[in-house]
Write a protein that holds these residues in place. Sequence first.
Motif, PDB file in Angstrom:
ATOM      1  N   LEU A 127     -26.453 -17.060  28.656  1.00  0.00           N
ATOM      2  CA  LEU A 127     -27.116 -16.476  27.498  1.00  0.00           C
ATOM      3  C   LEU A 127     -26.311 -15.311  26.928  1.00  0.00           C
ATOM      4  O   LEU A 127     -26.133 -15.190  25.717  1.00  0.00           O
ATOM      5  N   VAL A 128     -25.816 -14.454  27.816  1.00  0.00           N
ATOM      6  CA  VAL A 128     -25.049 -13.287  27.361  1.00  0.00           C
ATOM      7  C   VAL A 128     -23.725 -13.721  26.737  1.00  0.00           C
ATOM      8  O   VAL A 128     -23.334 -13.252  25.667  1.00  0.00           O
ATOM      9  N   GLU A 129     -23.027 -14.628  27.417  1.00  0.00           N
ATOM     10  CA  GLU A 129     -21.722 -15.061  26.924  1.00  0.00           C
ATOM     11  C   GLU A 129     -21.839 -15.964  25.697  1.00  0.00           C
ATOM     12  O   GLU A 129     -20.889 -16.095  24.932  1.00  0.00           O
ATOM     13  N   GLY A 130     -22.991 -16.567  25.499  1.00  0.00           N
ATOM     14  CA  GLY A 130     -23.175 -17.442  24.345  1.00  0.00           C
ATOM     15  C   GLY A 130     -23.604 -16.719  23.087  1.00  0.00           C
ATOM     16  O   GLY A 130     -23.614 -17.301  22.000  1.00  0.00           O
ATOM     17  N   ILE A 135     -23.036 -15.937  17.043  1.00  0.00           N
ATOM     18  CA  ILE A 135     -22.928 -15.075  15.865  1.00  0.00           C
ATOM     19  C   ILE A 135     -21.742 -15.504  15.010  1.00  0.00           C
ATOM     20  O   ILE A 135     -21.835 -15.585  13.780  1.00  0.00           O
ATOM     21  N   VAL A 136     -20.619 -15.800  15.653  1.00  0.00           N
ATOM     22  CA  VAL A 136     -19.434 -16.245  14.918  1.00  0.00           C
ATOM     23  C   VAL A 136     -19.712 -17.581  14.234  1.00  0.00           C
ATOM     24  O   VAL A 136     -19.358 -17.778  13.059  1.00  0.00           O
ATOM     25  N   LEU A 137     -20.372 -18.491  14.950  1.00  0.00           N
ATOM     26  CA  LEU A 137     -20.691 -19.790  14.358  1.00  0.00           C
ATOM     27  C   LEU A 137     -21.636 -19.660  13.170  1.00  0.00           C
ATOM     28  O   LEU A 137     -21.573 -20.461  12.234  1.00  0.00           O
ATOM     29  N   ALA A 144     -24.032 -25.796  13.521  1.00  0.00           N
ATOM     30  CA  ALA A 144     -23.621 -25.628  14.919  1.00  0.00           C
ATOM     31  C   ALA A 144     -24.269 -24.382  15.514  1.00  0.00           C
ATOM     32  O   ALA A 144     -24.636 -24.368  16.690  1.00  0.00           O
ATOM     33  N   SER A 145     -24.420 -23.341  14.716  1.00  0.00           N
ATOM     34  CA  SER A 145     -25.093 -22.133  15.189  1.00  0.00           C
ATOM     35  C   SER A 145     -26.545 -22.435  15.536  1.00  0.00           C
ATOM     36  O   SER A 145     -27.063 -21.935  16.534  1.00  0.00           O
ATOM     37  N   CYS A 146     -27.198 -23.251  14.728  1.00  0.00           N
ATOM     38  CA  CYS A 146     -28.587 -23.643  15.018  1.00  0.00           C
ATOM     39  C   CYS A 146     -28.669 -24.453  16.306  1.00  0.00           C
ATOM     40  O   CYS A 146     -29.577 -24.251  17.114  1.00  0.00           O
ATOM     41  N   TRP A 147     -27.731 -25.379  16.505  1.00  0.00           N
ATOM     42  CA  TRP A 147     -27.719 -26.171  17.738  1.00  0.00           C
ATOM     43  C   TRP A 147     -27.501 -25.279  18.954  1.00  0.00           C
ATOM     44  O   TRP A 147     -28.173 -25.418  19.960  1.00  0.00           O
ATOM     45  N   MET A 148     -26.545 -24.376  18.824  1.00  0.00           N
ATOM     46  CA  MET A 148     -26.269 -23.473  19.936  1.00  0.00           C
ATOM     47  C   MET A 148     -27.462 -22.563  20.190  1.00  0.00           C
ATOM     48  O   MET A 148     -27.803 -22.270  21.343  1.00  0.00           O
TER      49      MET A 148
END
Length: 181
Positions: A127-130, A135-137, A144-148
Amino acid sequence: GTLALCMLRRGNDRHVLCLSALLLLLLNPLYLLHIGFQFSFLIVGVLVYGRPMQGGMERVMTERWRWRLRTEGRMALFRLMKHTLGAMASCCLAWVGCLALTLHVNRLMPLGALAVNLVVQPLAAMLVEGAVPKIVLSCIWKQASCWMGRVLEISMACAVKLAEWGARDGMCREGGGAPFE
């Protein structure tokens, strides 16, 4: 600790821990009676003082692998194994460190906490590393940001369910303890 880093010196974790406890107690001596203060400093103290022992144990457990490394794949496997062993040892050390205070305060031995923390720690790290890639996505590719984000939400829900499972009645053993007063 930050001051030592700014001065390009190596900080001593034990000194930082003692200094932070001293400063907090100078601000309010009654913090000593707060259970959050006690647990926080007990667990961090156990981790700081137990880390050299943990490092030695990790070296012994991974010694055989250190000499067999020949390929990049084995190196990656070695790093993963060392990281996993370190995470497991830290969880066990923190659990053992707070066990006496948990028995004393709650009169419960949280057996499920050890099992849950071994699984929740990698989830929390994910969670922390993701967060930063998400944010960049969001600036580059919104879908892709929504999927992540959905994957991170599911991971968080799994971590919460595991924590609930570890705190249920069957996962704690009642123990004795003298009243704090």
